[in-house]
Design an enzyme around this catalytic site. Sequence first.
Site, PDB file in Angstrom:
ATOM      1  N   CYS A 139       1.099   3.247  -7.505  1.00 59.12           N
ATOM      2  CA  CYS A 139       1.312   4.401  -6.892  1.00 59.12           C
ATOM      3  C   CYS A 139       2.905   4.875  -7.050  1.00 59.12           C
ATOM      4  O   CYS A 139       3.233   5.862  -7.378  1.00 59.12           O
ATOM      5  CB  CYS A 139       0.682   4.785  -5.539  1.00 59.12           C
ATOM      6  SG  CYS A 139       1.176   3.379  -4.339  1.00 59.12           S
ATOM      7  N   HIS A 218       4.225   7.689   0.735  1.00 59.29           N
ATOM      8  CA  HIS A 218       5.641   7.111   0.405  1.00 59.29           C
ATOM      9  C   HIS A 218       6.404   8.395   0.319  1.00 59.29           C
ATOM     10  O   HIS A 218       6.156   9.334  -0.170  1.00 59.29           O
ATOM     11  CB  HIS A 218       5.401   6.272  -0.801  1.00 59.29           C
ATOM     12  CG  HIS A 218       4.594   5.287  -0.889  1.00 59.29           C
ATOM     13  ND1 HIS A 218       4.262   4.363  -0.182  1.00 59.29           N
ATOM     14  CD2 HIS A 218       3.378   5.315  -2.012  1.00 59.29           C
ATOM     15  CE1 HIS A 218       3.209   3.523  -0.523  1.00 59.29           C
ATOM     16  NE2 HIS A 218       2.832   4.017  -1.797  1.00 59.29           N
TER      17      HIS A 218
HETATM   18  P1  NAD Z   1      -9.186  -1.313  -1.404  1.00 61.78           P
HETATM   19  O1  NAD Z   1      -8.864  -2.589  -0.625  1.00 61.78           O
HETATM   20  O2  NAD Z   1      -9.138  -0.080  -0.776  1.00 61.78           O
HETATM   21  O3  NAD Z   1     -10.501  -1.573  -2.034  1.00 61.78           O
HETATM   22  C1  NAD Z   1     -10.959  -2.749  -3.005  1.00 61.78           C
HETATM   23  C2  NAD Z   1     -12.340  -2.797  -2.927  1.00 61.78           C
HETATM   24  O4  NAD Z   1     -12.684  -3.521  -3.685  1.00 61.78           O
HETATM   25  C3  NAD Z   1     -13.227  -2.965  -1.415  1.00 61.78           C
HETATM   26  O5  NAD Z   1     -14.007  -1.812  -1.322  1.00 61.78           O
HETATM   27  C4  NAD Z   1     -13.282  -4.189  -1.540  1.00 61.78           C
HETATM   28  O6  NAD Z   1     -14.498  -4.607  -0.519  1.00 61.78           O
HETATM   29  C5  NAD Z   1     -13.754  -4.386  -2.892  1.00 61.78           C
HETATM   30  N1  NAD Z   1     -13.769  -5.890  -3.545  1.00 61.78           N
HETATM   31  C6  NAD Z   1     -13.243  -6.827  -3.107  1.00 61.78           C
HETATM   32  N2  NAD Z   1     -13.510  -8.025  -3.972  1.00 61.78           N
HETATM   33  C7  NAD Z   1     -14.142  -7.569  -4.645  1.00 61.78           C
HETATM   34  C8  NAD Z   1     -14.925  -8.280  -5.724  1.00 61.78           C
HETATM   35  N3  NAD Z   1     -14.726  -9.444  -6.198  1.00 61.78           N
HETATM   36  N4  NAD Z   1     -15.899  -7.371  -6.515  1.00 61.78           N
HETATM   37  C9  NAD Z   1     -15.987  -6.134  -6.534  1.00 61.78           C
HETATM   38  N5  NAD Z   1     -15.305  -5.537  -5.195  1.00 61.78           N
HETATM   39  C10 NAD Z   1     -14.543  -6.313  -4.390  1.00 61.78           C
HETATM   40  O7  NAD Z   1      -7.915  -1.556  -2.442  1.00 61.78           O
HETATM   41  P2  NAD Z   1      -7.256  -0.392  -3.236  1.00 61.78           P
HETATM   42  O8  NAD Z   1      -6.207   0.215  -2.349  1.00 61.78           O
HETATM   43  O9  NAD Z   1      -8.196   0.657  -3.669  1.00 61.78           O
HETATM   44  O10 NAD Z   1      -6.410  -1.071  -4.335  1.00 61.78           O
HETATM   45  C11 NAD Z   1      -7.098  -1.665  -5.468  1.00 61.78           C
HETATM   46  C12 NAD Z   1      -6.100  -1.764  -6.624  1.00 61.78           C
HETATM   47  O11 NAD Z   1      -5.352  -0.426  -6.646  1.00 61.78           O
HETATM   48  C13 NAD Z   1      -5.098  -2.744  -6.218  1.00 61.78           C
HETATM   49  O12 NAD Z   1      -4.558  -3.421  -7.379  1.00 61.78           O
HETATM   50  C14 NAD Z   1      -3.808  -1.979  -5.636  1.00 61.78           C
HETATM   51  O13 NAD Z   1      -2.712  -2.554  -5.589  1.00 61.78           O
HETATM   52  C15 NAD Z   1      -4.205  -0.960  -6.564  1.00 61.78           C
HETATM   53  N6  NAD Z   1      -3.462   0.561  -5.797  1.00 61.78           N
HETATM   54  C16 NAD Z   1      -3.529   0.750  -4.558  1.00 61.78           C
HETATM   55  C17 NAD Z   1      -3.035   1.919  -4.058  1.00 61.78           C
HETATM   56  C18 NAD Z   1      -3.227   2.312  -2.624  1.00 61.78           C
HETATM   57  O14 NAD Z   1      -2.268   3.033  -2.179  1.00 61.78           O
HETATM   58  N7  NAD Z   1      -4.186   2.097  -1.914  1.00 61.78           N
HETATM   59  C19 NAD Z   1      -2.242   3.018  -4.886  1.00 61.78           C
HETATM   60  C20 NAD Z   1      -2.375   2.475  -6.144  1.00 61.78           C
HETATM   61  C21 NAD Z   1      -2.944   1.430  -6.848  1.00 61.78           C
END
Ligand code: NAD
Length: 338
Positions: A139, A218
């Site tokens: 992000c 942010h």
């Molecule tokens: P999150 O924790 O909100 O969601 C992750 C989901 O994956 C959860 O529902 C969890 O239960 C599930 N999960 C965990 N292990 C799993 C598995 N083995 N198989 C299937 N599902 C599984 O995380 P997020 O914030 O959505 O982040 C996901 C990715 O996106 C990461 O790489 C993060 O760095 C990136 N990201 C996050 C943001 C943010 O601000 N949240 C922004 C941009 C990118």
Amino acid sequence: MIKVGLNGYGTIGKRIAHGVSLQDDMTVTGIVKTRPDYIAKIASRSFNIYVPDQSKVAEFEDSGIKVKGTLENLMDDSDVIMDATPEKIGAQNKEIYSDKKVRAIFQGGEKETIAQASFNAYSNFEESTDKDYVRVVSCNTTGLARTLYPLKDAFNLKKVNATLIRRATDPFDSKKGPINAIEPSLKFPSHHAPDLQTVIKGIEVETVAIKVPTTLMHVHVVQAELGKSTDAESVFDVLSRYNRIMPVSGKDGIVTTSQVMEMSRELGRNRSDLYEIALWKESVTVSGSKVNYIQAIHQESDVIPENIDAIRSMFNLMEKEKSIEKTDQSLGIGKKVF
Ligand code: NAD
């Protein structure tokens, strides 16, 4: 129709699923959930539910959630898996996807080396074309690339120095902090500088990141050195031509991230998301070839348009400008408020 499966349905995954479901050239085959919680129950109204493996089926069905299959079945049913699992899990999943010979798009929590290309729609759309594994940058990196690419294109951007004031965690997440502290990255540059260079090449970048106790957005304080002298009006004019940048102003009462997100709620977007980068108009100042500006990033949603465009680039469905325009129209991006 590109068949898109979601592995990971948290902050990012649920928004990708919604964004993809609005497109007429792709469809959501299903989502993998690990637990039959309230999110799974609500999601099952809109999407087919898959589970990581057979051992989870009974738990879901006992909770009243119909299971369509396992991750293995989802890979069979899909042309591409969008991996939105927590950081580092994507790297483990990469082996599963490559064994199955299914293409995948990863998120910014994974290392650059997980994929053949890192993606930002404005700055390097074409680099992901025909690739099997692509990573949409984080992000923060997406936010930087959105406003710095126009400066590179129009003013021959040379150098960037950015301070990233980061939200501690996402609004739903009551486990993480800090709740009463400021946490600097202690690294010069923070990991965001090399990450930005994966999607914008040929510029010098310095970043530092500071985590603060807020969940909304942010904020980036950006100082950039251009290859030529200009003035604030010309810089603002260039930046505001790009639909994924939303100019905002203190004169309209938007002086904090709370008001930026309140504006987004007023716009009535899905989940109150602000896909655009909010750019404070009065912060855009120029002295010779040096530019300053301040922007705010809705971390939960700014990468969603990029994920949709990354699918179109990967499958060579259409050229950059057409894809961006199609995505923007579907998500309501581009209706400038001020
Ligand atoms: P999150 O924790 O909100 O969601 C992750 C989901 O994956 C959860 O529902 C969890 O239960 C599930 N999960 C965990 N292990 C799993 C598995 N083995 N198989 C299937 N599902 C599984 O995380 P997020 O914030 O959505 O982040 C996901 C990715 O996106 C990461 O790489 C993060 O760095 C990136 N990201 C996050 C943001 C943010 O601000 N949240 C922004 C941009 C990118």
